[in-house]
Design a protein around this motif. Sequence first.
Motif, short mmCIF file in Angstrom:
data_model
loop_
_atom_site.label_atom_id
_atom_site.label_comp_id
_atom_site.label_asym_id
_atom_site.label_seq_id
_atom_site.Cartn_x
_atom_site.Cartn_y
_atom_site.Cartn_z
N VAL A 1 -5.03 6.14 -3.58
CA VAL A 1 -5.52 6.66 -4.78
C VAL A 1 -6.94 6.84 -4.98
O VAL A 1 -7.55 5.76 -4.95
CB VAL A 1 -4.54 5.95 -5.96
CG1 VAL A 1 -3.14 6.23 -5.85
CG2 VAL A 1 -4.80 4.80 -6.13
N ASP B 1 -4.77 1.54 -1.12
CA ASP B 1 -4.72 1.77 -2.56
C ASP B 1 -5.64 0.96 -3.52
O ASP B 1 -5.73 0.94 -4.54
CB ASP B 1 -3.30 1.26 -2.91
CG ASP B 1 -2.51 2.73 -2.36
OD1 ASP B 1 -2.86 3.91 -2.78
OD2 ASP B 1 -1.47 2.57 -2.21
N THR C 1 4.89 12.33 -2.18
CA THR C 1 3.85 13.23 -1.99
C THR C 1 4.47 14.54 -1.69
O THR C 1 4.35 15.62 -2.38
CB THR C 1 2.68 13.05 -1.18
OG1 THR C 1 2.14 11.71 -1.80
CG2 THR C 1 1.60 14.14 -1.37
N ARG D 1 8.08 4.65 -0.24
CA ARG D 1 7.45 5.75 -0.07
C ARG D 1 7.67 6.38 1.06
O ARG D 1 7.29 7.59 1.07
CB ARG D 1 5.97 5.18 -0.35
CG ARG D 1 5.46 4.79 -1.47
CD ARG D 1 3.75 4.15 -1.52
NE ARG D 1 3.16 5.16 -0.46
CZ ARG D 1 2.27 4.75 0.27
NH1 ARG D 1 1.79 3.43 0.30
NH2 ARG D 1 1.40 5.68 0.90
N ALA E 1 0.96 12.77 4.51
CA ALA E 1 1.39 12.86 3.16
C ALA E 1 2.91 12.05 2.95
O ALA E 1 3.81 12.46 4.25
CB ALA E 1 1.91 14.34 2.92
N ASP E 2 3.07 11.12 2.36
CA ASP E 2 4.16 10.34 2.36
C ASP E 2 5.33 11.18 1.55
O ASP E 2 5.25 12.16 1.04
CB ASP E 2 4.20 9.28 1.62
CG ASP E 2 3.71 9.14 0.10
OD1 ASP E 2 3.91 10.23 -0.38
OD2 ASP E 2 3.14 8.01 -0.26
N ARG F 1 -1.74 12.97 -3.87
CA ARG F 1 -0.79 11.70 -3.59
C ARG F 1 0.04 11.82 -5.08
O ARG F 1 -0.44 12.04 -6.14
CB ARG F 1 -1.43 10.41 -3.71
CG ARG F 1 -0.60 9.13 -3.60
CD ARG F 1 -0.41 8.73 -2.36
NE ARG F 1 0.30 7.66 -2.26
CZ ARG F 1 -0.18 6.12 -2.49
NH1 ARG F 1 -1.61 6.14 -2.15
NH2 ARG F 1 0.47 5.23 -2.68
N ALA G 1 -6.27 11.53 -4.05
CA ALA G 1 -6.39 10.46 -3.11
C ALA G 1 -7.35 10.40 -2.09
O ALA G 1 -7.78 11.72 -1.80
CB ALA G 1 -5.02 10.09 -2.45
#
Length: 301
Positions: free
Chosen positions: A152, A141, A205, A230, A201-202, A106, A135
Amino acid sequence: MSIHVPVALRRAVLSLTLTEDGAVGDLQTRTDGVVHTGVDGDEMLVRWPELFLAVAHDGPGELTAAETCRRVGRWLRLRIALHDLMSLPGTPLEARARVLAKVRLRALPPDHPVHPGPSWPRRAVLGGALDVGLALRGVDDDGRPEHEAVGVLPAGVLIAAGIDVSEASMRAERHLSDMAVLASERVRRDTTSVLRPLGDADVLTLLASAELRAALVEGHGMRTAAVPVRNRGWLDLGRIDPAFAISAAEITEPDERGFIRPVLITKDEVALIRSGGDPVAQSLSDPSPEELGHPPRRRLA
Protein backbone atom coordinates in the motif's frame (compact mmCIF):
# COMPACT_ATOMS: atom_id res chain seq x y z
CA MET A 1 7.09 29.01 14.63
CA SER A 2 7.18 25.76 16.60
CA ILE A 3 4.82 22.88 15.85
CA HIS A 4 3.20 20.81 18.56
CA VAL A 5 4.07 17.20 17.78
CA PRO A 6 2.02 14.55 19.62
CA VAL A 7 4.04 12.52 22.09
CA ALA A 8 2.89 9.25 20.47
CA LEU A 9 4.31 10.37 17.12
CA ARG A 10 7.66 11.40 18.63
CA ARG A 11 7.86 8.09 20.47
CA ALA A 12 7.17 6.16 17.26
CA VAL A 13 9.95 7.95 15.39
CA LEU A 14 12.38 7.47 18.28
CA SER A 15 11.50 3.77 18.51
CA LEU A 16 12.11 3.31 14.79
CA THR A 17 15.47 5.08 14.80
CA LEU A 18 16.63 2.99 17.78
CA THR A 19 15.43 -0.44 16.62
CA GLU A 20 15.57 -0.37 12.81
CA ASP A 21 18.53 -1.23 10.64
CA GLY A 22 19.39 0.53 7.41
CA ALA A 23 18.07 3.90 6.26
CA VAL A 24 15.30 4.26 8.86
CA GLY A 25 17.75 3.56 11.67
CA ASP A 26 20.03 6.31 10.31
CA LEU A 27 17.36 9.01 10.33
CA GLN A 28 18.08 12.18 12.27
CA THR A 29 15.30 13.99 14.17
CA ARG A 30 15.14 17.77 14.22
CA THR A 31 12.70 20.36 15.47
CA ASP A 32 11.19 20.66 11.97
CA GLY A 33 11.06 16.95 11.12
CA VAL A 34 13.09 13.88 10.26
CA VAL A 35 16.08 13.92 7.90
CA HIS A 36 17.34 11.16 5.61
CA THR A 37 20.78 11.49 4.04
CA GLY A 38 21.09 9.75 0.67
CA VAL A 39 24.06 7.80 -0.65
CA ASP A 40 25.28 10.87 -2.55
CA GLY A 41 25.02 13.06 0.55
CA ASP A 42 21.81 14.91 -0.34
CA GLU A 43 19.27 15.41 2.43
CA MET A 44 15.55 14.68 2.36
CA LEU A 45 13.46 16.34 5.06
CA VAL A 46 10.19 14.75 6.14
CA ARG A 47 8.41 17.46 8.10
CA TRP A 48 6.27 16.69 11.14
CA PRO A 49 2.99 17.83 9.51
CA GLU A 50 3.61 15.24 6.78
CA LEU A 51 3.85 12.50 9.39
CA PHE A 52 0.52 13.65 10.84
CA LEU A 53 -1.01 12.26 7.63
CA ALA A 54 0.63 8.90 8.28
CA VAL A 55 -1.26 8.49 11.55
CA ALA A 56 -4.56 10.09 10.49
CA HIS A 57 -7.36 7.92 11.86
CA ASP A 58 -11.15 8.09 11.57
CA GLY A 59 -12.08 4.86 13.33
CA PRO A 60 -13.35 4.37 16.87
CA GLY A 61 -10.84 5.11 19.61
CA GLU A 62 -7.20 6.00 19.05
CA LEU A 63 -4.40 4.13 17.33
CA THR A 64 -2.36 1.92 19.60
CA ALA A 65 1.38 2.52 19.99
CA ALA A 66 2.08 -0.47 17.72
CA GLU A 67 -0.31 0.81 15.02
CA THR A 68 1.20 4.30 15.18
CA CYS A 69 4.73 2.91 14.89
CA ARG A 70 3.73 0.71 11.96
CA ARG A 71 2.15 3.55 9.99
CA VAL A 72 5.01 5.94 10.63
CA GLY A 73 7.58 3.28 9.72
CA ARG A 74 5.73 2.48 6.49
CA TRP A 75 5.55 6.15 5.53
CA LEU A 76 9.25 6.77 6.18
CA ARG A 77 10.41 3.64 4.33
CA LEU A 78 8.28 4.56 1.31
CA ARG A 79 9.57 8.14 1.31
CA ILE A 80 13.16 6.87 1.41
CA ALA A 81 12.48 4.28 -1.32
CA LEU A 82 10.92 6.89 -3.62
CA HIS A 83 13.69 9.39 -2.89
CA ASP A 84 16.35 6.83 -3.77
CA LEU A 85 14.42 5.79 -6.90
CA MET A 86 14.14 9.41 -8.04
CA SER A 87 17.85 9.96 -7.34
CA LEU A 88 19.05 7.31 -9.81
CA PRO A 89 20.97 8.60 -12.86
CA GLY A 90 18.79 10.14 -15.53
CA THR A 91 16.62 13.16 -16.25
CA PRO A 92 13.76 14.21 -13.95
CA LEU A 93 11.34 12.91 -16.59
CA GLU A 94 13.01 9.49 -16.54
CA ALA A 95 12.95 9.47 -12.74
CA ARG A 96 9.23 10.20 -12.70
CA ALA A 97 8.61 7.48 -15.30
CA ARG A 98 10.47 4.96 -13.11
CA VAL A 99 8.12 5.65 -10.23
CA LEU A 100 4.94 5.69 -12.31
CA ALA A 101 5.84 2.32 -13.83
CA LYS A 102 5.73 0.78 -10.34
CA VAL A 103 2.46 2.30 -9.11
CA ARG A 104 -0.51 -0.06 -8.93
CA LEU A 105 -4.02 -0.12 -7.48
CA ARG A 106 -4.86 -2.12 -4.39
CA ALA A 107 -8.26 -2.85 -2.84
CA LEU A 108 -8.84 -3.49 0.86
CA PRO A 109 -11.83 -3.64 3.22
CA PRO A 110 -12.11 -0.33 5.13
CA ASP A 111 -11.37 -2.03 8.47
CA HIS A 112 -8.41 -4.08 7.23
CA PRO A 113 -5.30 -3.80 9.46
CA VAL A 114 -3.14 -2.88 6.45
CA HIS A 115 -5.45 -0.01 5.41
CA PRO A 116 -3.37 3.20 5.71
CA GLY A 117 -6.23 5.44 6.82
CA PRO A 118 -8.85 7.88 5.49
CA SER A 119 -6.53 9.69 3.06
CA TRP A 120 -5.56 6.50 1.21
CA PRO A 121 -8.63 5.57 -0.92
CA ARG A 122 -8.80 7.01 -4.43
CA ARG A 123 -12.27 5.55 -4.91
CA ALA A 124 -14.63 3.07 -3.28
CA VAL A 125 -16.61 0.19 -4.78
CA LEU A 126 -20.37 0.51 -4.28
CA GLY A 127 -21.55 -1.68 -1.43
CA GLY A 128 -19.02 -0.40 1.09
CA ALA A 129 -16.86 -3.54 1.22
CA LEU A 130 -13.80 -2.26 -0.68
CA ASP A 131 -11.68 0.87 -0.69
CA VAL A 132 -9.32 1.29 -3.64
CA GLY A 133 -6.04 3.12 -3.25
CA LEU A 134 -2.54 3.24 -4.64
CA ALA A 135 0.22 0.69 -4.09
CA LEU A 136 3.86 0.32 -5.08
CA ARG A 137 5.34 -2.75 -6.69
CA GLY A 138 8.60 -3.91 -5.12
CA VAL A 139 7.75 -3.27 -1.46
CA ASP A 140 5.58 -5.05 1.10
CA ASP A 141 2.80 -3.49 3.15
CA ASP A 142 5.34 -2.04 5.58
CA GLY A 143 7.41 -0.44 2.84
CA ARG A 144 10.23 -2.99 3.05
CA PRO A 145 11.81 -4.19 -0.21
CA GLU A 146 10.17 -7.34 -1.62
CA HIS A 147 10.49 -7.83 -5.36
CA GLU A 148 7.15 -9.54 -6.09
CA ALA A 149 5.04 -7.69 -3.53
CA VAL A 150 2.67 -4.75 -4.08
CA GLY A 151 2.48 -2.73 -0.87
CA VAL A 152 0.00 0.00 0.00
CA LEU A 153 1.13 3.53 -0.89
CA PRO A 154 -0.54 6.51 0.80
CA ALA A 155 -1.19 9.24 -1.74
CA GLY A 156 0.55 11.77 0.48
CA VAL A 157 3.84 9.94 0.05
CA LEU A 158 3.62 10.39 -3.73
CA ILE A 159 2.71 14.06 -3.37
CA ALA A 160 5.67 14.64 -1.05
CA ALA A 161 7.93 12.93 -3.62
CA GLY A 162 6.71 15.30 -6.34
CA ILE A 163 4.66 12.74 -8.31
CA ASP A 164 1.33 13.67 -9.90
CA VAL A 165 -1.20 11.48 -8.08
CA SER A 166 -3.84 11.88 -10.79
CA GLU A 167 -1.48 10.58 -13.46
CA ALA A 168 -0.35 7.74 -11.20
CA SER A 169 -3.97 6.78 -10.52
CA MET A 170 -4.88 6.87 -14.21
CA ARG A 171 -1.99 4.60 -15.19
CA ALA A 172 -2.75 2.23 -12.31
CA GLU A 173 -6.41 2.03 -13.36
CA ARG A 174 -5.36 1.08 -16.89
CA HIS A 175 -3.09 -1.64 -15.55
CA LEU A 176 -5.88 -3.07 -13.36
CA SER A 177 -8.29 -2.97 -16.31
CA ASP A 178 -5.83 -4.99 -18.41
CA MET A 179 -5.45 -7.60 -15.63
CA ALA A 180 -9.23 -7.76 -15.14
CA VAL A 181 -9.85 -8.41 -18.85
CA LEU A 182 -7.53 -11.42 -18.70
CA ALA A 183 -9.14 -12.61 -15.47
CA SER A 184 -12.58 -12.26 -17.07
CA GLU A 185 -11.53 -14.51 -19.95
CA ARG A 186 -10.42 -17.10 -17.42
CA VAL A 187 -13.78 -16.91 -15.62
CA ARG A 188 -15.77 -17.25 -18.84
CA ARG A 189 -13.85 -20.41 -19.74
CA ASP A 190 -14.79 -21.94 -16.39
CA THR A 191 -17.61 -20.25 -14.48
CA THR A 192 -16.99 -22.42 -11.41
CA SER A 193 -13.26 -21.70 -11.17
CA VAL A 194 -11.56 -20.57 -7.99
CA LEU A 195 -10.76 -16.86 -8.06
CA ARG A 196 -6.98 -16.41 -8.16
CA PRO A 197 -4.60 -13.46 -8.54
CA LEU A 198 -3.49 -12.39 -11.98
CA GLY A 199 -0.15 -10.72 -12.44
CA ASP A 200 0.42 -8.56 -9.39
CA ALA A 201 -3.31 -7.98 -8.71
CA ASP A 202 -4.74 -10.03 -5.86
CA VAL A 203 -8.36 -11.23 -5.75
CA LEU A 204 -9.63 -8.28 -3.68
CA THR A 205 -8.09 -5.87 -6.18
CA LEU A 206 -9.51 -7.72 -9.18
CA LEU A 207 -12.98 -7.51 -7.61
CA ALA A 208 -12.58 -3.73 -7.62
CA SER A 209 -12.72 -3.88 -11.43
CA ALA A 210 -16.08 -3.53 -13.19
CA GLU A 211 -14.82 -5.78 -16.02
CA LEU A 212 -14.33 -8.77 -13.76
CA ARG A 213 -17.57 -8.22 -11.82
CA ALA A 214 -19.50 -8.10 -15.10
CA ALA A 215 -17.95 -11.42 -16.15
CA LEU A 216 -18.72 -13.02 -12.79
CA VAL A 217 -22.43 -12.15 -12.85
CA GLU A 218 -22.98 -12.63 -16.58
CA GLY A 219 -26.28 -14.46 -16.96
CA HIS A 220 -26.96 -14.44 -13.19
CA GLY A 221 -27.22 -10.85 -12.00
CA MET A 222 -25.71 -11.67 -8.62
CA ARG A 223 -23.18 -14.14 -7.25
CA THR A 224 -22.11 -15.06 -3.75
CA ALA A 225 -18.45 -15.51 -2.96
CA ALA A 226 -16.17 -16.40 -0.09
CA VAL A 227 -12.88 -14.49 -0.17
CA PRO A 228 -11.42 -15.13 3.30
CA VAL A 229 -7.85 -14.53 2.08
CA ARG A 230 -6.45 -11.93 -0.30
CA ASN A 231 -5.28 -14.48 -2.85
CA ARG A 232 -8.18 -16.93 -3.14
CA GLY A 233 -11.92 -16.72 -3.62
CA TRP A 234 -14.65 -19.33 -4.01
CA LEU A 235 -17.85 -18.65 -5.93
CA ASP A 236 -21.41 -19.84 -5.29
CA LEU A 237 -21.48 -20.90 -1.68
CA GLY A 238 -24.18 -23.48 -2.41
CA ARG A 239 -21.32 -25.74 -3.47
CA ILE A 240 -19.26 -25.44 -0.29
CA ASP A 241 -19.80 -25.30 3.45
CA PRO A 242 -21.56 -21.93 3.95
CA ALA A 243 -19.63 -21.26 7.16
CA PHE A 244 -16.32 -21.74 5.36
CA ALA A 245 -15.74 -18.05 4.66
CA ILE A 246 -16.11 -17.05 8.29
CA SER A 247 -13.98 -19.86 9.69
CA ALA A 248 -11.21 -19.45 7.10
CA ALA A 249 -11.01 -15.70 7.72
CA GLU A 250 -10.73 -16.21 11.47
CA ILE A 251 -7.71 -18.51 11.18
CA THR A 252 -5.92 -16.39 8.55
CA GLU A 253 -3.19 -13.94 9.53
CA PRO A 254 -4.84 -10.50 9.77
CA ASP A 255 -2.59 -8.93 7.10
CA GLU A 256 -3.46 -11.69 4.61
CA ARG A 257 -7.16 -11.71 5.39
CA GLY A 258 -9.79 -10.86 2.82
CA PHE A 259 -13.46 -10.49 3.77
CA ILE A 260 -14.50 -11.65 7.22
CA ARG A 261 -17.92 -12.72 5.90
CA PRO A 262 -19.26 -13.87 2.51
CA VAL A 263 -19.96 -11.17 -0.07
CA LEU A 264 -22.62 -10.53 -2.67
CA ILE A 265 -21.28 -9.45 -6.06
CA THR A 266 -23.18 -7.57 -8.75
CA LYS A 267 -21.89 -5.69 -11.77
CA ASP A 268 -21.71 -2.49 -9.72
CA GLU A 269 -21.31 -3.63 -6.13
CA VAL A 270 -19.43 -5.80 -3.68
CA ALA A 271 -21.25 -6.00 -0.35
CA LEU A 272 -20.72 -8.01 2.81
CA ILE A 273 -23.72 -9.99 3.99
CA ARG A 274 -25.12 -8.25 7.02
CA SER A 275 -23.63 -8.94 10.41
CA GLY A 276 -25.70 -11.37 12.36
CA GLY A 277 -27.30 -12.75 9.22
CA ASP A 278 -27.57 -16.44 8.49
CA PRO A 279 -24.74 -17.36 6.08
CA VAL A 280 -26.31 -20.75 5.47
CA ALA A 281 -29.65 -19.34 4.33
CA GLN A 282 -27.95 -16.52 2.42
CA SER A 283 -25.74 -18.84 0.39
CA LEU A 284 -28.39 -21.46 -0.28
CA SER A 285 -30.74 -18.79 -1.63
CA ASP A 286 -28.31 -18.18 -4.49
CA PRO A 287 -28.83 -20.91 -7.09
CA SER A 288 -25.69 -22.49 -8.45
CA PRO A 289 -25.15 -21.85 -12.17
CA GLU A 290 -25.55 -24.69 -14.58
CA GLU A 291 -22.48 -26.93 -14.65
CA LEU A 292 -20.37 -27.04 -17.77
CA GLY A 293 -20.18 -30.44 -19.47
CA HIS A 294 -22.02 -33.58 -18.43
CA PRO A 295 -22.07 -35.21 -15.00
CA PRO A 296 -20.30 -38.57 -14.77
CA ARG A 297 -22.51 -41.64 -15.20
CA ARG A 298 -22.39 -44.59 -12.87
CA ARG A 299 -21.23 -47.79 -14.42
CA LEU A 300 -23.40 -50.81 -13.94
CA ALA A 301 -21.63 -53.83 -12.50
